[in-house]
Write a protein that holds these residues in place. Structure first.
Motif, mmCIF file in Angstrom:
data_model
loop_
_atom_site.group_PDB
_atom_site.id
_atom_site.type_symbol
_atom_site.label_atom_id
_atom_site.label_comp_id
_atom_site.label_asym_id
_atom_site.label_seq_id
_atom_site.Cartn_x
_atom_site.Cartn_y
_atom_site.Cartn_z
ATOM 1 N N PHE A 89 33.174 -6.592 26.050
ATOM 2 C CA PHE A 89 33.937 -6.843 24.665
ATOM 3 C C PHE A 89 32.510 -6.940 23.954
ATOM 4 N N PHE A 90 31.415 -6.940 24.350
ATOM 5 C CA PHE A 90 30.454 -6.771 23.431
ATOM 6 C C PHE A 90 30.604 -4.836 23.192
ATOM 7 N N GLU A 91 30.990 -4.273 24.445
ATOM 8 C CA GLU A 91 30.688 -2.685 23.611
ATOM 9 C C GLU A 91 31.487 -2.000 23.505
ATOM 10 N N ALA A 92 33.056 -2.548 23.648
ATOM 11 C CA ALA A 92 34.011 -2.648 22.724
ATOM 12 C C ALA A 92 33.750 -2.831 20.991
ATOM 13 N N ALA A 93 33.697 -3.909 20.574
ATOM 14 C CA ALA A 93 33.368 -4.264 19.954
ATOM 15 C C ALA A 93 32.876 -3.273 19.010
ATOM 16 N N ALA A 94 31.629 -2.812 19.391
ATOM 17 C CA ALA A 94 30.047 -2.223 19.044
ATOM 18 C C ALA A 94 31.120 -0.890 18.617
ATOM 19 N N ARG A 95 31.776 -0.575 18.580
ATOM 20 C CA ARG A 95 32.667 0.686 18.896
ATOM 21 C C ARG A 95 33.467 0.917 17.650
ATOM 22 N N THR A 124 31.641 -7.900 15.506
ATOM 23 C CA THR A 124 30.934 -9.099 16.153
ATOM 24 C C THR A 124 32.242 -9.551 16.433
ATOM 25 N N VAL A 125 31.675 -10.125 18.261
ATOM 26 C CA VAL A 125 32.181 -10.964 19.150
ATOM 27 C C VAL A 125 32.087 -12.456 18.927
ATOM 28 N N PRO A 126 33.212 -13.133 18.703
ATOM 29 C CA PRO A 126 33.209 -14.170 18.497
ATOM 30 C C PRO A 126 32.074 -15.218 19.462
ATOM 31 N N ALA A 127 31.711 -16.124 19.796
ATOM 32 C CA ALA A 127 31.401 -16.863 20.626
ATOM 33 C C ALA A 127 32.895 -17.609 21.423
ATOM 34 N N ASP A 128 33.347 -18.104 21.159
ATOM 35 C CA ASP A 128 34.611 -18.310 21.485
ATOM 36 C C ASP A 128 36.191 -18.385 20.846
ATOM 37 N N LEU A 129 37.078 -18.220 21.020
ATOM 38 C CA LEU A 129 37.989 -18.069 20.811
ATOM 39 C C LEU A 129 39.190 -19.439 20.301
ATOM 40 N N LEU A 130 38.147 -20.642 19.614
ATOM 41 C CA LEU A 130 39.063 -21.372 19.036
ATOM 42 C C LEU A 130 39.414 -21.037 17.634
ATOM 43 N N HIS A 131 38.886 -20.632 17.347
ATOM 44 C CA HIS A 131 38.960 -20.375 16.244
ATOM 45 C C HIS A 131 38.943 -18.712 15.355
ATOM 46 N N HIS A 132 39.364 -18.441 16.880
ATOM 47 C CA HIS A 132 40.217 -16.327 17.194
ATOM 48 C C HIS A 132 40.524 -16.465 17.937
ATOM 49 N N LYS A 133 42.567 -16.958 18.152
ATOM 50 C CA LYS A 133 42.640 -16.615 19.241
ATOM 51 C C LYS A 133 43.406 -15.501 20.076
ATOM 52 N N MET A 175 32.393 -15.381 26.289
ATOM 53 C CA MET A 175 33.104 -13.389 25.797
ATOM 54 C C MET A 175 32.865 -12.224 25.579
ATOM 55 N N ALA A 176 31.072 -12.667 24.654
ATOM 56 C CA ALA A 176 30.751 -10.708 25.409
ATOM 57 C C ALA A 176 30.209 -10.608 26.282
ATOM 58 N N GLU A 177 30.639 -11.027 27.077
ATOM 59 C CA GLU A 177 30.770 -10.182 28.533
ATOM 60 C C GLU A 177 31.549 -9.880 29.189
ATOM 61 N N ARG A 178 32.577 -10.675 28.678
ATOM 62 C CA ARG A 178 34.128 -10.096 29.514
ATOM 63 C C ARG A 178 34.380 -8.491 29.291
ATOM 64 N N ARG A 179 35.328 -7.941 30.279
ATOM 65 C CA ARG A 179 35.460 -6.602 30.336
ATOM 66 C C ARG A 179 36.933 -6.536 30.464
ATOM 67 N N ILE A 180 37.263 -5.688 29.803
ATOM 68 C CA ILE A 180 38.664 -4.755 29.826
ATOM 69 C C ILE A 180 38.590 -4.267 30.975
ATOM 70 N N GLY A 181 40.822 -4.508 31.453
ATOM 71 C CA GLY A 181 40.458 -3.939 33.056
ATOM 72 C C GLY A 181 41.267 -2.123 32.375
ATOM 73 N N GLU A 182 41.847 -1.968 33.926
ATOM 74 C CA GLU A 182 42.532 -0.946 33.390
ATOM 75 C C GLU A 182 44.154 -1.085 33.370
ATOM 76 N N PRO A 183 44.571 -0.351 32.475
ATOM 77 C CA PRO A 183 45.657 0.212 31.925
ATOM 78 C C PRO A 183 47.006 -0.123 32.829
ATOM 79 N N MET A 184 48.236 -0.714 31.958
ATOM 80 C CA MET A 184 49.767 -0.852 32.929
ATOM 81 C C MET A 184 50.969 -0.121 32.016
ATOM 82 N N MET A 185 51.726 0.963 32.412
ATOM 83 C CA MET A 185 52.274 1.643 31.800
ATOM 84 C C MET A 185 53.825 0.384 32.327
ATOM 85 N N TRP A 186 54.632 0.005 31.752
ATOM 86 C CA TRP A 186 55.156 -1.144 32.266
ATOM 87 C C TRP A 186 56.969 -1.024 31.812
ATOM 88 N N SER A 187 57.974 -1.274 32.221
ATOM 89 C CA SER A 187 59.017 -1.607 31.965
ATOM 90 C C SER A 187 59.113 -1.833 32.331
#
Length: 225
Positions: free
Chosen positions: A23-29, A33-42, A127-139
Motif C-alpha cells: 500500500f505504501f508503494e501504491a500510495a506513493a504513485r 499518505t497511507v492511514p495508520a488504520d481504516l477506522l476513519h478511512h474505511k 496498513m503500509a505493508e499490506r500488498r495488492i494481489g493479482e486481479p481477477m476479471m469475473w462474470s
DNA sequence: CCGTGATCATTC
DNA sequence: GAATGATCACGG
C-alpha cells in the motif's frame, strides 16, 4: 489520476502492474499518505485503487469503468485467500424494488462484470505493508447467477411486500441485506405492506464471504497473494 | 441528501 | 472466530 483504460485488456494489464505492490508503494504513485488504520478511512483502499486504474464513476450509480461496463471491487483477504469481510454491492432501492425484476436489478447490473482486486486485509498487518494481489476479471457463472437470482427474488419479494423489517442478515445463500447508513437513526422513504410511503432504515445488498471465496478459489486454486 | 468506497464492533 | 448490525468519509 490516471486516464481511463480504453479496453478490458488494457484495464487488466494495468491492474496486473499493481500486484505485489505494498500500500505504501501504491500510495506513493499518487502522492497519498497511507492511514495508520481504516477506522476513519474505511473506503481508502478501494478509492486508491480506483485512482490508480483510472475509474470514472465517482460514486454515481454507474459502473466504475463506465465505457467498459466494468465494476471495480477490492477484496480484503487473509493469508489463505479467504475474504475477511462481506462485499457491499449496492443500496436497496426501497421505494421501487416492488416493481423491479432481477434482469433489470441494480445487483445484476453491478455484478455483470467485475474486476476483483484482492488485497491483504488482516488487521495484524500494518496498513503500509499490506500488498495488492493479482486481479481477477469475473462474470458470474450460470450457477452463480442462479444463486444470486434466487436470493434476490426472495429478498426483493419480502421488501416488495413491505416487510423489510423482518429481514435480517441471516437470510440469503450468497446475497444478504444489511443496514447501510450513516448510523442507526438514518431513514429513507420506502413502502409498507399497503403501499403507503414510510420511513425505513437504509439497507444494502452484500455478498457473503463464502461466495467471494469461491470466486477466489476458482481463479487461483488457492492463495491470491 | 444520497450512493459509493467499505470496515468496525457487538453479538452469536 | 465468524457473522450480523452499525458505522465512517467523500463526491456530486
Amino acid at each position: 489520476m490516471e486516464p481511463a483504460p480504453k479496453s478490458e485488456s488494457e484495464l487488466l494489464e494495468r491492474a496486473r502492474t499493481l500486484s505485489g505492490l505494498t500500500f505504501f508503494e501504491a500510495a506513493a504513485r499518487l502522492a497519498l499518505t497511507v492511514p495508520a488504520d481504516l477506522l476513519h478511512h474505511k473506503g481508502w483502499t478501494g478509492q486508491m485503487v480506483e485512482q490508480l486504474l483510472g475509474a470514472t464513476a465517482a460514486s454515481r450509480d454507474v459502473p466504475d469503468f463506465e465505457d467498459l461496463g466494468i465494476e471495480l471491487k477490492t477484496l480484503p483477504v487473509d493469508a489463505n485467500g479467504r475474504p475477511v469481510e462481506s462485499t457491499f454491492v449496492c443500496t436497496v432501492p426501497l421505494d421501487e424494488i416492488a416493481e423491479s425484476e432481477w434482469s433489470h436489478s441494480r445487483v445484476r447490473r453491478k455484478l455483470g462484470r467485475v474486476l476483483w482486486i484482492p488485497v491483504q486485509g488482516e488487521r495484524r498487518i500494518p496498513m503500509a505493508e499490506r500488498r495488492i494481489g493479482e486481479p481477477m476479471m469475473w462474470s458470474p457463472s450460470s450457477d452463480q447467477e442462479a444463486t444470486l437470482r434466487f436470493d434476490w427474488d426472495t429478498l426483493a419479494g419480502i421488501i416488495g411486500r413491505g416487510d423489510i423489517e423482518s429481514i435480517t442478515g441471516h437470510l440469503g445463500v450468497a446475497l444478504q441485506v444489511r443496514p447501510k447508513a450513516r448510523n442507526a437513526s438514518a431513514r429513507r422513504w420506502g413502502r409498507d405492506e399497503d403501499g403507503v410511503r414510510v420511513e425505513r432504515m437504509p439497507r444494502g445488498f452484500y455478498l457473503r464471504s463464502s461466495f467471494t471465496h469461491a470466486i477466489v478459489r476458482t481463479h487461483y486454486g488457492l492463495e491470491p497473494i
